[in-house]
Write an enzyme that holds these catalytic residues in place. Structure first.
Site, PDB file in Angstrom:
ATOM      1  N   LYS A   1     -16.589 -46.361 -20.645  1.00  0.00           N
ATOM      2  CA  LYS A   1     -17.560 -45.934 -19.609  1.00  0.00           C
ATOM      3  C   LYS A   1     -18.786 -46.032 -20.570  1.00  0.00           C
ATOM      4  O   LYS A   1     -18.740 -45.592 -21.771  1.00  0.00           O
ATOM      5  CB  LYS A   1     -17.432 -44.030 -19.533  1.00  0.00           C
ATOM      6  CG  LYS A   1     -17.743 -43.346 -20.546  1.00  0.00           C
ATOM      7  CD  LYS A   1     -17.266 -41.656 -20.088  1.00  0.00           C
ATOM      8  CE  LYS A   1     -17.011 -40.593 -21.132  1.00  0.00           C
ATOM      9  NZ  LYS A   1     -15.221 -40.785 -21.302  1.00  0.00           N
TER      10      LYS A   1
ATOM     11  N   ASP B   1     -24.362 -39.151 -24.594  1.00  0.00           N
ATOM     12  CA  ASP B   1     -23.954 -38.765 -25.326  1.00  0.00           C
ATOM     13  C   ASP B   1     -23.556 -39.017 -27.075  1.00  0.00           C
ATOM     14  O   ASP B   1     -24.486 -39.923 -27.284  1.00  0.00           O
ATOM     15  CB  ASP B   1     -22.640 -38.223 -25.380  1.00  0.00           C
ATOM     16  CG  ASP B   1     -21.447 -38.738 -25.157  1.00  0.00           C
ATOM     17  OD1 ASP B   1     -22.041 -40.420 -24.902  1.00  0.00           O
ATOM     18  OD2 ASP B   1     -20.140 -38.487 -24.932  1.00  0.00           O
TER      19      ASP B   1
HETATM   20  C1  VG1 Z   1     -13.790 -34.806 -21.206  1.00  0.00           C
HETATM   21  C2  VG1 Z   1     -14.020 -35.390 -19.845  1.00  0.00           C
HETATM   22  C3  VG1 Z   1     -13.526 -35.774 -19.617  1.00  0.00           C
HETATM   23  C4  VG1 Z   1     -13.220 -36.948 -20.668  1.00  0.00           C
HETATM   24  C5  VG1 Z   1     -13.268 -36.648 -21.608  1.00  0.00           C
HETATM   25  C6  VG1 Z   1     -13.936 -37.787 -23.155  1.00  0.00           C
HETATM   26  O1  VG1 Z   1     -12.233 -34.458 -21.379  1.00  0.00           O
HETATM   27  O2  VG1 Z   1     -13.437 -33.998 -19.306  1.00  0.00           O
HETATM   28  O3  VG1 Z   1     -14.288 -36.396 -18.292  1.00  0.00           O
HETATM   29  O4  VG1 Z   1     -13.171 -38.433 -20.089  1.00  0.00           O
HETATM   30  O5  VG1 Z   1     -14.496 -35.784 -22.299  1.00  0.00           O
HETATM   31  O6  VG1 Z   1     -15.352 -38.155 -22.640  1.00  0.00           O
HETATM   32  P1  VG1 Z   1     -11.719 -33.106 -21.702  1.00  0.00           P
HETATM   33  O7  VG1 Z   1     -10.073 -33.240 -21.775  1.00  0.00           O
HETATM   34  O8  VG1 Z   1     -11.935 -32.571 -22.421  1.00  0.00           O
HETATM   35  O9  VG1 Z   1     -11.599 -31.693 -20.291  1.00  0.00           O
HETATM   36  V1  VG1 Z   1     -16.043 -38.863 -23.689  1.00  0.00           V
HETATM   37  O10 VG1 Z   1     -17.191 -39.201 -24.094  1.00  0.00           O
HETATM   38  O11 VG1 Z   1     -15.087 -38.190 -25.310  1.00  0.00           O
HETATM   39  O12 VG1 Z   1     -15.437 -40.048 -24.656  1.00  0.00           O
HETATM   40 CO    CO Z   2     -19.067 -39.456 -25.858  1.00  0.00          CO
END
Ligand code: VG1
Ligand code: CO
Length: 542
Positions: A376, A277
């Site tokens: 992650k 991403d």
């Molecule tokens: C989303 C995902 C969650 C993840 C978050 C940040 O949050 O569902 O699993 O940890 O994004 O990911 P939400 O609250 O929209 O469901 V990313 O790649 O910011 O760092």
């Molecule tokens: Co991200």
């Protein structure tokens, strides 16, 4: 050069409970906005005085400009040193690694992750703490409180710094070190994985495509996959980061990375494919003719991680976010190791990792990682898969078939309803909450609710509590449905419905996911009276 104190604030900032601030780019560009937020961060960590911080972002629109502001404000606030990725670029896991390697006090990540970038799209800023992970709730609540009362910020009047040349320079009394964004990260990967074995795999004609989606992993994937591992040139697609991610949506899932999914389903399919991403912390795994769900990927990695040198001693335990499928739990049980269920968001894994309770963590939203950093890590997951494939010489498809035959298959899907009017979304959740004691025993679409709750988490390490983390329903027979509102959207509310069904009948392991989940989908729709949203179908199905 002079330090100026500018009267500004308070302002509407980061929501409590979220790990960073995400807004439209134009909001971040309003005079004083990013400045007030940054000052709020500095104030909430006891000031920047004498601190060393890592700074970098995913290259989206306003990345460089924001870094200049950050450097000038850090200098005015007395920071000792800023470690900055060349050209302002650093992936989220690379920031986490640099904070740890350099024993920095923390870091600032400029990204809105998988959200699109550009002047009319999204921008974000997040503070990470000294273990390399996202700030825990105590700090994010303090940041939020600061945004409500802040009245001024401090900034150095100075010309912009050159972010293109590696090496150290000064800004007032502060050192600015520009570092190669890839080098330290690549060195860490080389310690964890058997690069020789993976090189042999590629040398034997194994083919791969990695879609960097015009975002930050391009330079990392080029250097590691094509450079160090000998994958053929052209393995990395869309490898040059652009301010608007090529006009796309840098979210590695079957909807936004459809061309890659179409490729693996065609007769031109490579042996292996993956995508990451915007900020490089997510991953999607594909093989010839197959898409691996992130929940399944976590389970397969947990079952096979010992094949990579960095995990040869086995795993301490596995953690997954609550809505993530329970496939990894089944592996942990077979391995006789601990498994943990945390609220959504990587920050909840930090304590478990720091305490040595778990080695691998994962989320259904394409996040997988380990104790090597505190975020992650998209490319890490890809390399672990490659190491496992190099050892087993199995195709991805055969790997999955063997896994399901042994552990059963957790059919899994997430349905997202985006830009729902906030009041409507809250009403739907409140209605579910109000009936939590009535649901058990009721039957929807042939599925009887055996238990339900509004997920509350008690951190086993520091005893902190996080309430209202999603409403979960368990049905007799092992199916699950979870309802949650997104904390990362920037328009209205996003309702996420997570659907899961365990299948252990060997004759039913290879069905279409949506078809296999049809009764759970129907039950979730009925119990939430989903029709009220007036949507014919979800905006995104992953
Ligand atoms: C989303 C995902 C969650 C993840 C978050 C940040 O949050 O569902 O699993 O940890 O994004 O990911 P939400 O609250 O929209 O469901 V990313 O790649 O910011 O760092
Ligand atoms: Co991200």
């Amino acid at each position: 050069m002079t330090v100026r104190t500018i009267q500004a604030g308070p302002f509407e900032g980061q929501k409590p409970g979220t790990s960073g601030l995400r807004k439209k780019t134009r909001v971040f560009m309003e005079p004083g906005y990013v400045e007030c937020f940054l000052q709020a961060i500095f104030n909430s960590i006891g000031g920047a005085e004498g601190k060393t911080l890592v700074v970098g972002g995913d290259g989206r629109y306003f990345n460089r400009e924001a870094i200049q502001i950050i450097l000038k404000m850090a200098a005015a606030n007395g920071a000792a040193k800023m470690i900055v990725g060349q050209d302002g670029l650093l992936s989220t896991p690379a920031v986490s690694n640099l904070i740890r390697q350099r024993k920095a006090d923390g870091g600032l990540v400029l990204s809105a992750s998988h959200n699109p970038g550009g002047i009319d799209e999204d921008f974000g800023l997040k503070y990470n703490v000294s273990n390399g992970g996202p700030a825990p709730e105590g700090i994010t609540e303090e940041i939020f409180a600061q945004t409500q009362t802040i009245s001024s910020y401090r900034i150095f009047d100075a010309p912009d710094l050159d972010l293109t040349a590696l090496g150290a320079s000064g800004l007032g009394g502060m050192t600015v070190e520009i570092v190669d964004p890839v080098a330290d990260y690549a060195a860490l990967m080389e310690q964890l994985f058997d690069f020789g074995k993976i090189r042999d795999l590629f040398a034997g004609g194994f083919t791969m495509r990695f879609d960097a989606m015009h975002a930050v992993t391009g330079p990392y994937a080029k250097a590691i996959l094509e450079g160090k591992l000998g994958a053929e040139p052209g393995t990395v697609l869309n490898a040059v980061p652009s301010v608007d991610f090529g006009g796309g949506h840098p979210d590695p899932n079957p909807v936004w990375a459809k061309p890659l999914v179409d490729l693996v389903m065609s007769d031109q399919a490579p042996d292996f494919a993956a995508a990451s991403d915007g900020d490089g912390d997510r991953n999607m795994i594909l093989g010839k003719g197959i898409y691996v769900t992130p929940s399944d990927s976590l389970a397969v990695l947990a079952a096979n991680a010992h094949l990579a040198p960095g995990y040869a001693k086995g795993l301490a335990g596995v953690a997954r976010s609550m809505p993530t499928s329970t496939a990894a739990d089944r592996v942990a049980e077979a391995l006789g190791i601990g498994h943990y269920e945390t609220p959504t968001g990587w920050k909840f894994f930090g304590n478990l990792l720091d305490a040595g309770k778990v080695t691998l963590c994962g989320e259904e939203s394409a996040g997988t990682g380990s104790d090597h950093v505190r975020e992650k890590d998209g490319l890490w997951a890809v390399l672990l898969w490659l190491n496992i494939l190099a050892e087993t010489r199995l195709s991805v498809k055969d790997m999955m078939a063997a896994h399901w035959q042994r552990y059963g298959r957790n059919y899994y899907s997430r349905h997202d309803y985006e830009a729902v009017p906030t009041d409507d979304a809250n009403q739907l959740m409140d209605d579910l909450r109000a009936k939590l004691t009535e649901f058990p025993g009721m039957t929807f679409a042939g599925l009887t609710v055996s238990a339900c709750d509004d997920f509350a988490y008690l951190d086993p390490v520091d005893g902190s509590k996080s309430l209202k983390q999603g409403i979960r329903f368990l049905f007799e027979g092992g199916a699950r449905a979870v309802f949650r509102l997104s904390g990362t959207g920037t328009v209205g509310a996003t309702l996420r419905i997570y659907l899961e069904k365990l299948e252990t009948d060997a004759a039913k392991l290879f069905e279409n996911t949506q078809a296999a989940l049809a009764p759970v989908i129907q039950a979730a729709g009925e119990m939430s009276e989903l029709d009220r949203l007036g949507r014919a179908e979800p905006d995104v199905i992953t």
